[in-house]
Design a protein around this motif. Structure first.
Motif, PDB file in Angstrom:
ATOM      1  N   LEU A  48      28.296  27.241  22.378  1.00 16.27           N
ATOM      2  CA  LEU A  48      29.073  26.465  21.407  1.00 16.27           C
ATOM      3  C   LEU A  48      29.867  27.373  20.489  1.00 16.27           C
ATOM      4  O   LEU A  48      31.054  27.119  20.220  1.00 16.27           O
ATOM      5  CB  LEU A  48      28.128  25.577  20.585  1.00 16.27           C
ATOM      6  N   LEU A  49      29.254  28.462  20.020  1.00 10.55           N
ATOM      7  CA  LEU A  49      29.942  29.352  19.088  1.00 10.55           C
ATOM      8  C   LEU A  49      31.107  30.055  19.766  1.00 10.55           C
ATOM      9  O   LEU A  49      32.203  30.150  19.198  1.00 10.55           O
ATOM     10  CB  LEU A  49      28.966  30.383  18.515  1.00 10.55           C
ATOM     11  N   ASP A  50      30.890  30.554  21.002  1.00  6.96           N
ATOM     12  CA  ASP A  50      31.975  31.237  21.714  1.00  6.96           C
ATOM     13  C   ASP A  50      33.141  30.287  21.985  1.00  6.96           C
ATOM     14  O   ASP A  50      34.315  30.652  21.812  1.00  6.96           O
ATOM     15  CB  ASP A  50      31.465  31.819  23.026  1.00  6.96           C
ATOM     16  N   ALA A  51      32.825  29.079  22.419  1.00  5.95           N
ATOM     17  CA  ALA A  51      33.877  28.105  22.716  1.00  5.95           C
ATOM     18  C   ALA A  51      34.601  27.679  21.446  1.00  5.95           C
ATOM     19  O   ALA A  51      35.841  27.594  21.419  1.00  5.95           O
ATOM     20  CB  ALA A  51      33.285  26.892  23.419  1.00  5.95           C
ATOM     21  N   THR A  54      45.747  32.686  16.255  1.00  2.00           N
ATOM     22  CA  THR A  54      45.279  33.930  15.659  1.00  2.00           C
ATOM     23  C   THR A  54      45.141  35.037  16.699  1.00  2.00           C
ATOM     24  O   THR A  54      45.833  36.046  16.641  1.00  2.00           O
ATOM     25  CB  THR A  54      43.931  33.721  14.950  1.00  2.00           C
ATOM     26  N   GLY A  55      44.236  34.876  17.665  1.00  2.00           N
ATOM     27  CA  GLY A  55      44.080  35.882  18.695  1.00  2.00           C
ATOM     28  C   GLY A  55      42.805  36.688  18.607  1.00  2.00           C
ATOM     29  O   GLY A  55      42.533  37.515  19.481  1.00  2.00           O
ATOM     30  N   LEU A  56      42.000  36.494  17.560  1.00  4.85           N
ATOM     31  CA  LEU A  56      40.701  37.160  17.520  1.00  4.85           C
ATOM     32  C   LEU A  56      39.798  36.554  18.595  1.00  4.85           C
ATOM     33  O   LEU A  56      39.801  35.341  18.802  1.00  4.85           O
ATOM     34  CB  LEU A  56      40.056  37.000  16.146  1.00  4.85           C
ATOM     35  N   VAL A  57      39.026  37.390  19.264  1.00  4.84           N
ATOM     36  CA  VAL A  57      38.178  36.911  20.353  1.00  4.84           C
ATOM     37  C   VAL A  57      36.788  37.529  20.227  1.00  4.84           C
ATOM     38  O   VAL A  57      36.626  38.642  19.713  1.00  4.84           O
ATOM     39  CB  VAL A  57      38.772  37.257  21.732  1.00  4.84           C
ATOM     40  N   VAL A  58      35.800  36.785  20.701  1.00  6.73           N
ATOM     41  CA  VAL A  58      34.431  37.285  20.747  1.00  6.73           C
ATOM     42  C   VAL A  58      34.005  37.591  22.173  1.00  6.73           C
ATOM     43  O   VAL A  58      32.946  38.158  22.401  1.00  6.73           O
ATOM     44  CB  VAL A  58      33.457  36.267  20.118  1.00  6.73           C
ATOM     45  N   VAL A  59      34.830  37.188  23.147  1.00  6.76           N
ATOM     46  CA  VAL A  59      34.597  37.511  24.552  1.00  6.76           C
ATOM     47  C   VAL A  59      35.914  37.983  25.147  1.00  6.76           C
ATOM     48  O   VAL A  59      36.994  37.678  24.636  1.00  6.76           O
ATOM     49  CB  VAL A  59      34.067  36.292  25.344  1.00  6.76           C
ATOM     50  N   ASP A  60      35.825  38.749  26.235  1.00 13.26           N
ATOM     51  CA  ASP A  60      37.028  39.272  26.881  1.00 13.26           C
ATOM     52  C   ASP A  60      37.731  38.142  27.628  1.00 13.26           C
ATOM     53  O   ASP A  60      37.186  37.582  28.586  1.00 13.26           O
ATOM     54  CB  ASP A  60      36.644  40.398  27.839  1.00 13.26           C
ATOM     55  N   THR A  61      38.933  37.814  27.203  1.00 10.96           N
ATOM     56  CA  THR A  61      39.637  36.649  27.745  1.00 10.96           C
ATOM     57  C   THR A  61      39.815  36.681  29.256  1.00 10.96           C
ATOM     58  O   THR A  61      39.483  35.703  29.938  1.00 10.96           O
ATOM     59  CB  THR A  61      41.007  36.486  27.057  1.00 10.96           C
ATOM     60  N   PRO A  62      40.343  37.752  29.869  1.00 12.62           N
ATOM     61  CA  PRO A  62      40.603  37.706  31.316  1.00 12.62           C
ATOM     62  C   PRO A  62      39.354  37.726  32.185  1.00 12.62           C
ATOM     63  O   PRO A  62      39.401  37.258  33.330  1.00 12.62           O
ATOM     64  CB  PRO A  62      41.454  38.953  31.553  1.00 12.62           C
ATOM     65  N   THR A  63      38.245  38.271  31.688  1.00 11.82           N
ATOM     66  CA  THR A  63      37.044  38.362  32.525  1.00 11.82           C
ATOM     67  C   THR A  63      36.032  37.257  32.240  1.00 11.82           C
ATOM     68  O   THR A  63      35.265  36.884  33.130  1.00 11.82           O
ATOM     69  CB  THR A  63      36.355  39.726  32.323  1.00 11.82           C
ATOM     70  N   TYR A  64      36.021  36.723  31.045  1.00  7.84           N
ATOM     71  CA  TYR A  64      35.030  35.715  30.685  1.00  7.84           C
ATOM     72  C   TYR A  64      35.487  34.314  31.081  1.00  7.84           C
ATOM     73  O   TYR A  64      34.695  33.507  31.562  1.00  7.84           O
ATOM     74  CB  TYR A  64      34.753  35.767  29.180  1.00  7.84           C
ATOM     75  N   TRP A  65      36.776  34.025  30.867  1.00 11.55           N
ATOM     76  CA  TRP A  65      37.277  32.681  31.127  1.00 11.55           C
ATOM     77  C   TRP A  65      37.895  32.590  32.519  1.00 11.55           C
ATOM     78  O   TRP A  65      38.532  33.527  32.995  1.00 11.55           O
ATOM     79  CB  TRP A  65      38.317  32.267  30.084  1.00 11.55           C
ATOM     80  N   SER A  95      45.868  37.857  25.197  1.00 11.06           N
ATOM     81  CA  SER A  95      46.398  38.582  26.346  1.00 11.06           C
ATOM     82  C   SER A  95      45.461  38.421  27.535  1.00 11.06           C
ATOM     83  O   SER A  95      44.249  38.232  27.363  1.00 11.06           O
ATOM     84  CB  SER A  95      46.565  40.071  26.020  1.00 11.06           C
ATOM     85  N   LEU A  96      46.035  38.496  28.737  1.00  9.10           N
ATOM     86  CA  LEU A  96      45.239  38.416  29.958  1.00  9.10           C
ATOM     87  C   LEU A  96      44.910  39.786  30.514  1.00  9.10           C
ATOM     88  O   LEU A  96      44.572  39.933  31.686  1.00  9.10           O
ATOM     89  CB  LEU A  96      45.985  37.576  31.016  1.00  9.10           C
ATOM     90  N   ILE A 139      35.266  44.938  15.977  1.00  9.19           N
ATOM     91  CA  ILE A 139      33.957  44.517  15.469  1.00  9.19           C
ATOM     92  C   ILE A 139      33.698  43.029  15.646  1.00  9.19           C
ATOM     93  O   ILE A 139      32.606  42.559  15.363  1.00  9.19           O
ATOM     94  CB  ILE A 139      33.804  44.878  13.975  1.00  9.19           C
ATOM     95  N   THR A 140      34.688  42.266  16.117  1.00 10.28           N
ATOM     96  CA  THR A 140      34.559  40.805  16.155  1.00 10.28           C
ATOM     97  C   THR A 140      33.347  40.359  16.949  1.00 10.28           C
ATOM     98  O   THR A 140      32.536  39.538  16.491  1.00 10.28           O
ATOM     99  CB  THR A 140      35.823  40.169  16.757  1.00 10.28           C
TER     100      THR A 140
END
Length: 458
Positions: free
Chosen positions: A56-59, A70-81, A190-191, A409-410
């Motif tokens: 829930l928190l990641d989503a 914004t663009g801050l991420v807690v998971v790597d966009t191209p590999t996690y999603w 970014s991907l 650090i996010t």
């Protein structure tokens, strides 16, 4: 009986429709709904690359970051999603960016409608962009500008990725569209796992993205006025003059600052040649305004560059656009207020126009509340973690100004700190717009004046 009206009818003195009374509530509710829908979609198993579904928190964090561009991420966009998850993210970015430009522009219409006749005529003469009958043109205009810029940038990126980086045509189109949408809406998603660091010296990728960021960050009213009077700057409104002037100064000053601060840093500009260093410095200056792409390793920058970036991020871009921060008009106006006070002048003049005290108070209120919005979460995260102040401050300013740059650090923040960042992104995206409109909509005048006093200042 035909002349009687019910209590809820429009036109009864002292009674207004709920939307007209509390437009900020509609804005907040709309974006909260978009975040909720995005969170649900990203929690679906099909949205994640690996087994199971996102937490829930990641989503929620990703959905908030996308809707608030914004663009801050807690998971790597191209590999996690998964591809589905990436499409959801770019859709949320488009909805968030379009919504910000549209709602902010429509609030200008609403503000002018709620003003008195004299104030309305003055505002119409100064803005020359939006009027009471422009709701439809605002919607169509924002859509046309968004699609035109995104398609143009996507086409350039697609051709470059296909020819120079051997990407299959379908993949090149997908990457080009995603990054064009992310750039125009100042999102910074970014991907690529290294964001855009692999393109640090490639002007065919960096410059189109910078152009999309600048155009999106100027604001719809400015874009419409530039379209009509691009070659006749003497006909520009005061708002357009301030926005264009301040944007140019901050872009040039930011580029010079980053180049000087990082010129010999082996972790950033050091390995590049002269033109590459200038391109990378310009790219970083543009992205602090507030897109969040990075072609340099932000974590390897000096502490001085972090502090300078904090200032640029806090100022942000133009009003009624996709950029965040307190806005360049607020910052520039406060500079002119200081200049007038230093000179001992009774009134503030900007580009052969006098700025009234009400607007000056609004600018000061927005700036000081923004300072409070940065300081309070910074103190909270410092107490909750053992991360250094400079990194925490950078993260908080980036979240408030909806930039998306990070020292890395996010993902390492505890859940409570991540939740605080998520709330700050939402406040930073909608707070300045709704608060500024609320200030402008308040037209109550005092029917008497108290005796004047002069407390000691300084």
């Amino acid at each position: 009986m035909g002349g009687l009206r019910r209590r809820g009818d429009r036109g009864v003195p002292g009674r207004r429709a709920p939307f007209l009374r509390h437009p900020a509530q509609v804005v907040v509710a709309a974006f909260a709904t978009a975040v909720a829908i995005g969170t649900v979609l990203l929690m679906l198993p099909v949205a994640r690359e690996g087994p199971g579904s996102a937490s829930l928190l990641d989503a929620a964090f990703t959905a908030t970051s996308a809707v608030c561009v914004t663009g801050l991420v807690v998971v790597d966009t191209p590999t996690y999603w998964s591809t589905f998850g990436e499409v959801v993210i770019v859709g949320l970015i488009q909805v968030g960016g379009f919504g910000i430009m549209t709602l902010a522009s429509l609030l200008v219409v609403l503000v002018s409608h709620r003003m008195g006749l004299r104030s309305r005529l003055t505002a119409a003469a100064e803005t020359k962009t939006l009027g009471l009958g422009d709701v439809r043109s605002v919607l169509l205009g924002v859509a046309k500008v968004s699609i035109a810029v995104e398609l143009a940038v996507a086409a350039i990126l697609t051709i470059r990725l296909a020819i120079a980086y051997d990407e299959p045509l379908g993949r090149a189109v997908y990457l080009g569209v995603f990054h064009a949408v992310s750039a125009f809406n100042n999102a910074g998603f970014s991907l690529y796992s290294d964001n855009l660091m692999r393109f640090v010296a490639d002007p065919w990728v960096s410059l189109p993205i910078c152009l999309a960021i600048i155009v999106g960050g100027l604001g719809f009213p400015v874009l419409m006025e530039l379209r009509r009077h691009l070659r006749r700057p003497w006909r520009w409104s005061l708002h357009t003059k301030i926005t264009v002037w301040a944007t140019g100064v901050l872009l040039a000053g930011g580029t010079a600052f980053v180049a000087i601060s990082e010129w010999r840093n082996p972790g950033t500009l050091g390995p590049l040649d002269g033109p590459g260093r200038l391109l990378a410095a310009f790219f970083h200056s543009v992205n602090t305004r507030t897109a969040g792409f990075n072609s340099l390793d932000v974590a390897a920058m000096t502490e001085g560059t972090w502090l300078g970036s904090d200032v640029l991020m806090f100022i942000g871009g133009g009003s009624a656009g996709t950029a965040g921060g307190i806005k360049v008009t607020t910052f520039a106006l406060l500079l002119f207020v200081i200049l007038a006070e230093v000179r001992g002048e009774e009134s503030v003049h900007v580009f052969d126009r006098r700025v009234g005290p009400r607007v000056q108070r609004q600018a000061l209120s927005v700036a000081l509340l923004a300072v409070a919005a940065v300081v309070i979460p910074t103190l909270f995260i410092l107490e909750a973690t053992d991360i250094a102040l400079d990194k925490v401050l950078f993260e908080v300013v980036s979240a408030f100004a909806t930039v998306g740059l990070s020292t890395g650090i996010t993902a390492d923040l505890p859940s409570g700190a991540q939740a605080a960042i998520m709330v700050l992104m939402f406040i930073g995206r909608l707070g300045p717009i709704t608060f500024a409109s609320a200030l402008a909509l308040r037209q109550r005048g005092r029917r008497y004046e108290l005796p004047e006093a002069r407390p000691i200042i300084g």
